[in-house]
Design an enzyme around this catalytic site. Structure first.
Site, PDB file in Angstrom:
ATOM      1  N   TYR A 292      48.146  22.166  64.640  1.00 27.55           N
ATOM      2  CA  TYR A 292      48.354  20.739  64.410  1.00 27.55           C
ATOM      3  C   TYR A 292      47.349  19.943  65.242  1.00 27.55           C
ATOM      4  CZ  TYR A 292      51.125  16.385  63.905  1.00 27.55           C
ATOM      5  OH  TYR A 292      51.563  15.114  63.635  1.00 27.55           O
ATOM      6  N   CYS A 293      46.614  19.048  64.586  1.00 27.38           N
ATOM      7  CA  CYS A 293      45.695  18.138  65.263  1.00 27.38           C
ATOM      8  C   CYS A 293      44.681  18.944  66.085  1.00 27.38           C
ATOM      9  CB  CYS A 293      46.491  17.153  66.111  1.00 27.38           C
ATOM     10  SG  CYS A 293      45.504  15.835  66.877  1.00 27.38           S
ATOM     11  N   LEU A 294      44.559  18.672  67.366  1.00 26.62           N
ATOM     12  CA  LEU A 294      43.630  19.406  68.220  1.00 26.62           C
ATOM     13  C   LEU A 294      43.972  20.886  68.261  1.00 26.62           C
ATOM     14  CD1 LEU A 294      41.263  19.395  70.163  1.00 26.62           C
ATOM     15  CD2 LEU A 294      42.810  18.639  71.975  1.00 26.62           C
TER      16      LEU A 294
END
Length: 558
Positions: A292-294
Site C-alpha cells: 500500500y502506497c510507499l
C-alpha cells in the site's frame, strides 16, 4: 529556525520559482496587456452585476461558477445577494490569478506550478466563506442561535490550541477509537519482531484456507491498521473470511536513534525478513504479496530484486495506490526539488527524523479547501464538529520518518526517478522493473492527491507481466478502504496480458466498463484464480519461537 516559520517549505525554492515567473512576465509585453485586459474585464463584470442585484433575468452564477470539486459555495444561501456577488468576485479573482501565473512563455513548468499553487493557497485564506461577516450560513446560524455557534466555535478553537501546545493529546472525538480495543481488533499473533518490524499473523476464520499465504506491506508514513479499522471495514477480516492466511507488517515508529536507517533497511529488515519468517511457518509455498502506497513502492523494488536474483517465492503482486514512476506524482512534487530536499535534510539533521507535523502539513496543503478551510468554517464559525470516525482517528495517529531513509527516498525516487529508469541499486547491483513476470493486480483511485492514478497506471509498460488494473472511486485512503455493502463505491477493471498492446490511461478509462460497488470482491476473485485448492490452516507462528504477544502488538503504539 527558518523551517519552523515556513512550515518546512524552502524559501529559496519558492523565491526561484517566483523570480522565473516574474522575469519572463516582464519580458512579455503582449502577455501583460492580456492580463491587464482580463483584470479590467473582470472588474467591469462585477461592477455591472452589483448594479443589478434583483434582475430576474440573471442567474445566481451567471458570471462564473465554482468548479465541481469546490464545495465552499454549494449551500443555497450563497445564491442570495450580496453573498453571491462576494463569491463570484472571489472566484473571478482566483481565475485571474491563475491566468496571470500560467501560460507565460519561457517559464519552467515546475516553477509555474509552484507559483500557481502557492498563489492559490494565499487566495484561499481570504475566501468569503472563511469570515463570519461574509458567510451567509454563519450569519443565519448566528441569528437563529443567538450567537451560540460562535461560543461553541471559541471552545473548539481553544481545544485545538491545547492540542497544538500539548502534542499527542487525543481529541475528544477520537477517544472512542482505541487501538486494540475498537480499531485494529482482528485476532492474531505477533510471530516475529526485530528493531524495525513486528510481523502479525491473523487467526483463520474458515475451516479451510488457500494454501498460499498473503503478506501485506503497508506504508511506514502511516500506521498499518488503516487496513484493519473497525470490523465492518477491515480488509484483514474480509480476507480471512474469504479463506486467506494473512500476514501484516507493523512498522516501528522511528526516533532519533534510528536516524541512520536506510531505505534498503526497510527492504531487508522488513519485507525480506517477513518473507523468510512466513517461509518457516508455511514452508515450500509461494506467497501472495500486497503493498500500500510507499509499501507498494518498496514491494516493487523487492520483487524486482528477487526476480533479478532468481528468487521465485512471490506468487502474485498487488499494489494499492502505489507509484513506481515519480515523474507525474501530482502536486506533491511541488515540494520536491534540489533546494527543497536540501532544506528538509538540514531540518531533519537536528532531530534525526522528519516530524509528523511536516508530513501532515504537506498532505493538508494538497487539499486545503477540504482539510483546512472547510474546517475553519465548520468548527470555528458554525460551532460544529465533524462526527468522529475510525478513518479520522487513524489519520491523526501520525508517524515519523528517519533522516537517512527519507533523504534517500526523496533523492533516488522523487528527484532522480532511479527505479523507473533502471538506476536503482540493491546489494550494489541495479534492478529493473521489467524483470518482474509475476501476475499483478494494481489499484489506482480516481481522486488521489498523493499517488495520482495515471501515475500508478504506468506500471503497465514498466513490467513484463499480466496486469489487472482497477480504477476505484474515492481518494488515496477512502478509495482503498471500500468494503462491500458501503454506499458510494464504484470501480473500473481491465486486464492487460504481458504481450498485449499498450492502451493509454485516457483510452483505458473510456473502454473499461464501470461497475457499481466495492473492488474488493474483484481482487478476491483474482486471488482465488491464482491460488490452489483449500487446505487446513497453518499453525500460528513458529512452534519453538518466543511468545511475542497478540495483535496488534507493541510497535503500533509507538
Amino acid at each position: 529556525m527558518l523551517a519552523r516559520m515556513t512550515g518546512g517549505i524552502s524559501p529559496a525554492a519558492l523565491s526561484m520559482a517566483y523570480l522565473d515567473w516574474a522575469c519572463h512576465l516582464a519580458a512579455a509585453p503582449q502577455r501583460q496587456i492580456e492580463i491587464a485586459h482580463n483584470a479590467w474585464h473582470a472588474m467591469r463584470l462585477v461592477a455591472e452585476r452589483s448594479l443589478h442585484f434583483s434582475d430576474p433575468r440573471r442567474g445566481a452564477w451567471d458570471l462564473i461558477k465554482p468548479q465541481a470539486a469546490d464545495h465552499r459555495f454549494s449551500k443555497p444561501q450563497w445564491a442570495t445577494q450580496p453573498f453571491n456577488l462576494f463569491a463570484q468576485a472571489f472566484l473571478l479573482g482566483e481565475e485571474w490569478w491563475h491566468n496571470a501565473t500560467t501560460g507565460i512563455r519561457g517559464v519552467d513548468p515546475a516553477n509555474e506550478a509552484v507559483v500557481d499553487f502557492s498563489i492559490r493557497q494565499l487566495l484561499d485564506m481570504f475566501a468569503p466563506s472563511n469570515f463570519a461577516a461574509t458567510n451567509p450560513e454563519v450569519l443565519e446560524r448566528t441569528f437563529q442561535s443567538g450567537g451560540e455557534n460562535l461560543a461553541f466555535g471559541w471552545q473548539n478553537w481553544l481545544a485545538d490550541l491545547m492540542q497544538v501546545l500539548r502534542p499527542g493529546t487525543p481529541s475528544s472525538g477520537d477517544a472512542k477509537f482505541v487501538v486494540g480495543e475498537t480499531v485494529a481488533t482482528a485476532p492474531g499473533r505477533i510471530v516475529f519482531r526485530n528493531r524495525l518490524i513486528e510481523l502479525i499473523q491473523y487467526a483463520p476464520t474458515t475451516e479451510k484456507v488457500r494454501p498460499e499465504p498473503l503478506l501485506i506491506v503497508p506504508a511506514w508514513i502511516m500506521k498499518y491498521y488503516i487496513l484493519d479499522l473497525s470490523p465492518h471495514n477491515s480488509l484483514v477480516r474480509y480476507l480471512t473470511d474469504q479463506g486467506f492466511t494473512v500476514f501484516m507488517i507493523s512498522w516501528r515508529n522511528p526516533g532519533a536513534e534510528d536516524r541512520d536507517l536506510a531505505f534498503d533497511d526497510y527492504r531487508s529488515l522488513g519485507v525480506m525478513t517477513a518473507l523468510d519468517t512466513i517461509g518457516k511457518i508455511v514452508p515450500d509455498r509461494p506467497i501472495h504479496a500486497a503493498g500500500y502506497c510507499l509499501g507498494g513502492t518498496l514491494l516493487s523494488i523487492t520483487a524486482a530484486a528477487m526476480a533479478r536474483d532468481g528468487d521465485e517465492r512471490l506468487k502474485t503482486i498487488t499494489l494499492f495506490a502505489a507509484q513506481t514512476d515519480f515523474t507525474e506524482a501530482g502536486e506533491l512534487t511541488l515540494f520536491i526539488n534540489e533546494s527543497q530536499v536540501a532544506f528538509l535534510e538540514d531540518m531533519m539533521w537536528e532531530r534525526g527524523y522528519l516530524d509528523t507535523t511536516q508530513m501532515a502539513g504537506a498532505f493538508q496543503l494538497l487539499r486545503s479547501n477540504d482539510l483546512i478551510w472547510s474546517r475553519v468554517s465548520r468548527d470555528y464559525l458554525l460551532g460544529e464538529r465533524a462526527h468522529a470516525s475510525d478513518l479520522m482517528a487513524w489519520n491523526a495517529d501520525a508517524t515519523r520518518l528517519p533522516y537517512r531513509m527519507h533523504s534517500e527516498y526523496l533523492r533516488k525516487l522523487f528527484l532522480n526517478n532511479d527505479l523507473a529508469e533502471g538506476r536503482y541499486r540493491v546489494d550494489g547491483k541495479p534492478i529493473v522493473l521489467s524483470d518482474i513476470h509475476t501476475p499483478m493486480f494494481v489499484v489506482g483511485t480516481l481522486r488521489d492527491h498523493v499517488a495520482p492514478w495515471k501515475s500508478t497506471y504506468k506500471v503497465h509498460y514498466e513490467v513484463d507481466a499480466d496486469v489487472t488494473f482497477v480504477l476505484a472511486s474515492g481518494g488515496h485512503n477512502a478509495g482503498i478502504v471500500a468494503p462491500p455493502g458501503e454506499q458510494g463505491h464504484s470501480h473500473q477493471v481491465r486486464t492487460k496480458g504481458a504481450d498485449a498492446p499498450y492502451l493509454g490511461p485516457d483510452e483505458w478509462q473510456q473502454v473499461s466498463p464501470r461497475v457499481e460497488g466495492s473492488w474488493w470482491p474483484a481482487w478476491i476473485g483474482w486471488l482465488e484464480r491464482q491460488s490452489g485448492t483449500p487446505v487446513d490452516p497453518p499453525q500460528l507462528g513458529i512452534g519453538n519461537a518466543d511468545d511475542l504477544g497478540n495483535a496488534p502488538g507493541d510497535y503500533v503504539h509507538t
